[in-house]
Scaffold this motif. Structure first.
Motif, PDB file in Angstrom:
ATOM      1  N   GLU A 212      59.550  41.701  43.305  1.00  0.00           N
ATOM      2  CA  GLU A 212      58.820  41.114  42.186  1.00  0.00           C
ATOM      3  C   GLU A 212      57.384  40.784  42.575  1.00  0.00           C
ATOM      4  N   ARG A 213      57.159  40.366  43.804  1.00  0.00           N
ATOM      5  CA  ARG A 213      55.818  40.000  44.238  1.00  0.00           C
ATOM      6  C   ARG A 213      54.987  41.225  44.571  1.00  0.00           C
ATOM      7  N   THR A 214      55.636  42.267  45.090  1.00  0.00           N
ATOM      8  CA  THR A 214      54.880  43.444  45.474  1.00  0.00           C
ATOM      9  C   THR A 214      54.522  44.316  44.281  1.00  0.00           C
ATOM     10  N   GLN A 215      55.153  44.079  43.119  1.00  0.00           N
ATOM     11  CA  GLN A 215      54.867  44.895  41.948  1.00  0.00           C
ATOM     12  C   GLN A 215      53.734  44.355  41.093  1.00  0.00           C
ATOM     13  N   GLY A 216      53.129  43.264  41.499  1.00  0.00           N
ATOM     14  CA  GLY A 216      52.006  42.741  40.733  1.00  0.00           C
ATOM     15  C   GLY A 216      52.396  41.534  39.911  1.00  0.00           C
ATOM     16  N   VAL A 217      51.431  40.850  39.404  1.00  0.00           N
ATOM     17  CA  VAL A 217      51.672  39.635  38.635  1.00  0.00           C
ATOM     18  C   VAL A 217      50.843  39.678  37.361  1.00  0.00           C
ATOM     19  N   GLU A 218      51.320  38.949  36.373  1.00  0.00           N
ATOM     20  CA  GLU A 218      50.559  38.788  35.146  1.00  0.00           C
ATOM     21  C   GLU A 218      49.585  37.633  35.323  1.00  0.00           C
ATOM     22  N   VAL A 219      48.368  37.824  34.878  1.00  0.00           N
ATOM     23  CA  VAL A 219      47.338  36.812  35.060  1.00  0.00           C
ATOM     24  C   VAL A 219      46.873  36.315  33.708  1.00  0.00           C
ATOM     25  N   GLY A 220      46.818  35.024  33.572  1.00  0.00           N
ATOM     26  CA  GLY A 220      46.283  34.428  32.358  1.00  0.00           C
ATOM     27  C   GLY A 220      45.102  33.549  32.693  1.00  0.00           C
ATOM     28  N   PHE A 221      44.157  33.453  31.782  1.00  0.00           N
ATOM     29  CA  PHE A 221      42.958  32.678  32.041  1.00  0.00           C
ATOM     30  C   PHE A 221      42.894  31.407  31.198  1.00  0.00           C
ATOM     31  N   GLY A 222      44.007  31.124  30.524  1.00  0.00           N
ATOM     32  CA  GLY A 222      44.085  29.861  29.801  1.00  0.00           C
ATOM     33  C   GLY A 222      43.154  29.816  28.605  1.00  0.00           C
ATOM     34  N   ASN A 223      43.028  28.629  28.050  1.00  0.00           N
ATOM     35  CA  ASN A 223      42.181  28.422  26.884  1.00  0.00           C
ATOM     36  C   ASN A 223      40.770  28.068  27.341  1.00  0.00           C
ATOM     37  N   GLN A 224      39.937  29.099  27.459  1.00  0.00           N
ATOM     38  CA  GLN A 224      38.572  28.896  27.926  1.00  0.00           C
ATOM     39  C   GLN A 224      37.625  29.287  26.796  1.00  0.00           C
ATOM     40  N   PRO A 225      37.052  28.292  26.122  1.00  0.00           N
ATOM     41  CA  PRO A 225      36.259  28.574  24.913  1.00  0.00           C
ATOM     42  C   PRO A 225      35.025  29.418  25.156  1.00  0.00           C
ATOM     43  N   GLU A 226      34.531  29.472  26.417  1.00  0.00           N
ATOM     44  CA  GLU A 226      33.326  30.275  26.671  1.00  0.00           C
ATOM     45  C   GLU A 226      33.617  31.773  26.738  1.00  0.00           C
ATOM     46  N   ARG A 227      34.919  32.161  26.779  1.00  0.00           N
ATOM     47  CA  ARG A 227      35.260  33.575  26.832  1.00  0.00           C
ATOM     48  C   ARG A 227      34.865  34.268  25.527  1.00  0.00           C
ATOM     49  N   ARG A 228      34.433  35.526  25.655  1.00  0.00           N
ATOM     50  CA  ARG A 228      34.033  36.329  24.502  1.00  0.00           C
ATOM     51  C   ARG A 228      34.727  37.689  24.555  1.00  0.00           C
ATOM     52  N   PRO A 229      36.062  37.720  24.398  1.00  0.00           N
ATOM     53  CA  PRO A 229      36.786  39.000  24.526  1.00  0.00           C
ATOM     54  C   PRO A 229      36.358  40.047  23.508  1.00  0.00           C
ATOM     55  N   ARG A 230      35.921  39.627  22.329  1.00  0.00           N
ATOM     56  CA  ARG A 230      35.511  40.598  21.316  1.00  0.00           C
ATOM     57  C   ARG A 230      34.222  41.320  21.699  1.00  0.00           C
ATOM     58  N   LEU A 231      33.478  40.736  22.631  1.00  0.00           N
ATOM     59  CA  LEU A 231      32.221  41.345  23.069  1.00  0.00           C
ATOM     60  C   LEU A 231      32.375  42.102  24.388  1.00  0.00           C
ATOM     61  N   PHE A 232      33.624  42.366  24.794  1.00  0.00           N
ATOM     62  CA  PHE A 232      33.857  43.009  26.081  1.00  0.00           C
ATOM     63  C   PHE A 232      33.122  44.339  26.189  1.00  0.00           C
ATOM     64  N   TRP A 233      33.261  45.209  25.185  1.00  0.00           N
ATOM     65  CA  TRP A 233      32.664  46.539  25.282  1.00  0.00           C
ATOM     66  C   TRP A 233      31.144  46.478  25.239  1.00  0.00           C
ATOM     67  N   PHE A 234      30.628  45.535  24.478  1.00  0.00           N
ATOM     68  CA  PHE A 234      29.177  45.359  24.477  1.00  0.00           C
ATOM     69  C   PHE A 234      28.690  44.918  25.852  1.00  0.00           C
ATOM     70  N   ASN A 235      29.373  43.920  26.436  1.00  0.00           N
ATOM     71  CA  ASN A 235      28.967  43.405  27.748  1.00  0.00           C
ATOM     72  C   ASN A 235      29.123  44.465  28.829  1.00  0.00           C
ATOM     73  N   LEU A 236      30.189  45.261  28.728  1.00  0.00           N
ATOM     74  CA  LEU A 236      30.383  46.334  29.704  1.00  0.00           C
ATOM     75  C   LEU A 236      29.285  47.376  29.586  1.00  0.00           C
ATOM     76  N   GLY A 237      28.967  47.773  28.354  1.00  0.00           N
ATOM     77  CA  GLY A 237      27.908  48.759  28.159  1.00  0.00           C
ATOM     78  C   GLY A 237      26.564  48.259  28.640  1.00  0.00           C
ATOM     79  N   LEU A 238      26.269  46.988  28.368  1.00  0.00           N
ATOM     80  CA  LEU A 238      25.003  46.409  28.814  1.00  0.00           C
ATOM     81  C   LEU A 238      24.930  46.373  30.336  1.00  0.00           C
ATOM     82  N   THR A 239      26.027  46.022  30.986  1.00  0.00           N
ATOM     83  CA  THR A 239      26.046  45.948  32.444  1.00  0.00           C
ATOM     84  C   THR A 239      25.908  47.324  33.066  1.00  0.00           C
ATOM     85  N   VAL A 240      26.600  48.314  32.499  1.00  0.00           N
ATOM     86  CA  VAL A 240      26.483  49.690  33.008  1.00  0.00           C
ATOM     87  C   VAL A 240      25.050  50.186  32.870  1.00  0.00           C
ATOM     88  N   MET A 241      24.437  49.931  31.725  1.00  0.00           N
ATOM     89  CA  MET A 241      23.044  50.333  31.528  1.00  0.00           C
ATOM     90  C   MET A 241      22.120  49.639  32.525  1.00  0.00           C
TER      91      MET A 241
END
Length: 433
Positions: A212-241
């Motif tokens: 069970e430990r060698t197969q990986g774990v699920e990770v949660g980041f809790g309730n963090q209001p500063e997160r912007r998951p809807r802007l993930f692709w925008f942030n990724l594109g900006l960083t790549v550029m």
């Protein structure tokens, strides 16, 4: 006299920060002032400090906005999927995490910039290390070693400086002959990562037989209001550029990072209150890094303007007897370990290496061999107290620079010696002429 004062300055500084008698900022400022006065700098010492600070100002500007940009990206959750993917692949196995660190650092280092590599790799992997209690100095060590070896690429700073200083071809004269030695060095670093992983398995009492430990774990980041998951692709594109812009040199790096930060903070946190909160959360780290860079500039300005740097280089060159002239290529490689640790790349490649090459030419050693040999101490140079990325990395990791140097220096010396041996075996540098 100046050479002895220079060595005393550097030695005093290193001892003070490694024994934790003074902070790095205070030591960088106070030590060269004292020895500069002894050297007769007098009232001109202030101008020397300002000249050195002006030289590092672009670096300070770059790092300031790089910290803010990648801090915003971390707050917004850009690296959350990467962290989840890494943990999902390696689980909580210290061996897989250590190997993943070396591989990821090598891949990210392809742009040849230590600052960008430190920001991306540490931001992505530090939560992984903290999650299972691994020693973060392992992360710092593997990051420094892989980045220093990948920095041999033609667009990396050291190779370009060596080519410019000795007027040799950058690609065919320096980079291509060193590829086998670099690959051997990377293999040695991956082997070190393997050993680190096994050691951490034992220290953390990791149950290798637990599927069970060698197969990986699920990770949660809790309730963090500063997160912007809807802007993930925008942030990724900006960083790549942004990274592509750094690699292609479309604009000066500080300008790129400033523009990227302005866009990122405006899109992710449009209200002024949100922006103020995000900037405040990164203020302490920003202040320490910038203070260290300016202090390092002051240090370099004094020891360079007083002539101590040139005197140290000339003194080290004169210790080589004429009978050893034919062996100047491997001697240069060995001397590159302490010299690149004690000096900035600019001081070393533009101040010392030309003197060595001129001396070597009298014994028939080609300039290309000296250029290649001068690069082989870069794994040790990654730990230099005059190098900005080490302060950034240690600031992000929350460790003292002296602790990182004490832990990593022996491994850096070992990898450098392996690279030198590989360069000799592959005739990238001749044993003698």
């Amino acid at each position: 006299m100046l050479a002895w004062l220079g060595f005393a300055t550097v030695l005093t500084f290193v001892v003070l920060i490694m024994t934790k008698r003074l902070s790095a900022v205070v030591a960088l400022i106070a030590v060269p002032i004292i020895f500069g006065l002894v050297a007769g700098a007098g009232p001109g010492i202030g101008d020397m400090m300002l000249e050195g600070i002006l030289q590092v100002a672009p670096i300070a500007l770059l790092l300031s906005f790089a910290i803010l940009y990648f801090g915003i990206m971390m707050d917004a959750g850009l690296f959350d999927p990467l962290v989840k993917a890494i943990l999902g692949r390696v689980g909580t196995d210290p061996l897989k995490i250590a190997m993943g660190t070396a591989i990821m650092a090598a891949l990210v280092s392809i742009d040849g910039d230590g600052t960008t590599t430190a920001l991306i790799v540490i931001t992505a992997l530090l939560p992984v290390y903290r999650n299972i209690g691994m020693n973060v100095l392992i992360l710092a060590t593997l990051l420094g070693l892989t980045n220093s070896l990948m920095n041999f690429v033609p667009w990396g700073g050291p190779a370009a400086r060596a080519a410019a200083a000795l007027d040799v071809d950058l690609v065919s004269g320096i980079f291509l002959p060193l590829i086998p030695a670099v690959l051997v060095g990377l293999a040695a670093t991956f082997g070190l990562a393997w050993w680190f992983g096994l050691s951490e398995r034992k220290r953390l009492d990791y149950p290798t037989g637990d599927p069970e430990r060698t197969q990986g774990v699920e990770v949660g980041f809790g309730n963090q209001p500063e997160r912007r998951p809807r802007l993930f692709w925008f942030n990724l594109g900006l960083t790549v550029m942004l990274v592509v812009g750094m690699i292609t040199g479309i604009a000066p790096l500080p300008a790129l990072m400033m523009g990227g930060f302005a866009i990122a903070v405006t899109v992710n946190y449009p209200s002024l209150d949100q922006q103020r909160e995000r900037l405040g959360s990164h203020a302490e780290n920003l202040m320490m890094v910038v203070a260290l860079i300016f202090a390092a500039g002051s240090f370099t300005g004094i020891v360079q303007a007083t002539g101590m740097l040139d005197a140290m280089g000339e003194a080290l060159v004169t210790v080589v007897p004429p009978s050893m002239g034919a062996y100047l290529a491997p001697i240069t490689a060995l001397l590159s370990l302490p010299l690149t640790f004690l000096m900035s790349n600019d001081a070393y490649y533009f101040g010392i290496v030309p003197v060595v090459a001129q001396t070597a030419a009298e014994y028939g050693v080609p300039a290309e061999a000296i250029a290649r040999a001068s690069l082989l101490g870069q794994p040790v140079h990654a730990l230099s107290p005059l190098l900005a990325p080490i302060y950034l990395a240690c600031g992000l990791l929350g460790v003292e620079v002296g602790d990182a140097q004490r832990f990593a220096l022996k491994y850096a010396v070992g990898v450098s010696m392996i690279v030198i041996a590989a360069a000799l075996l592959t005739m990238a540098i001749p044993l003698r002429v």
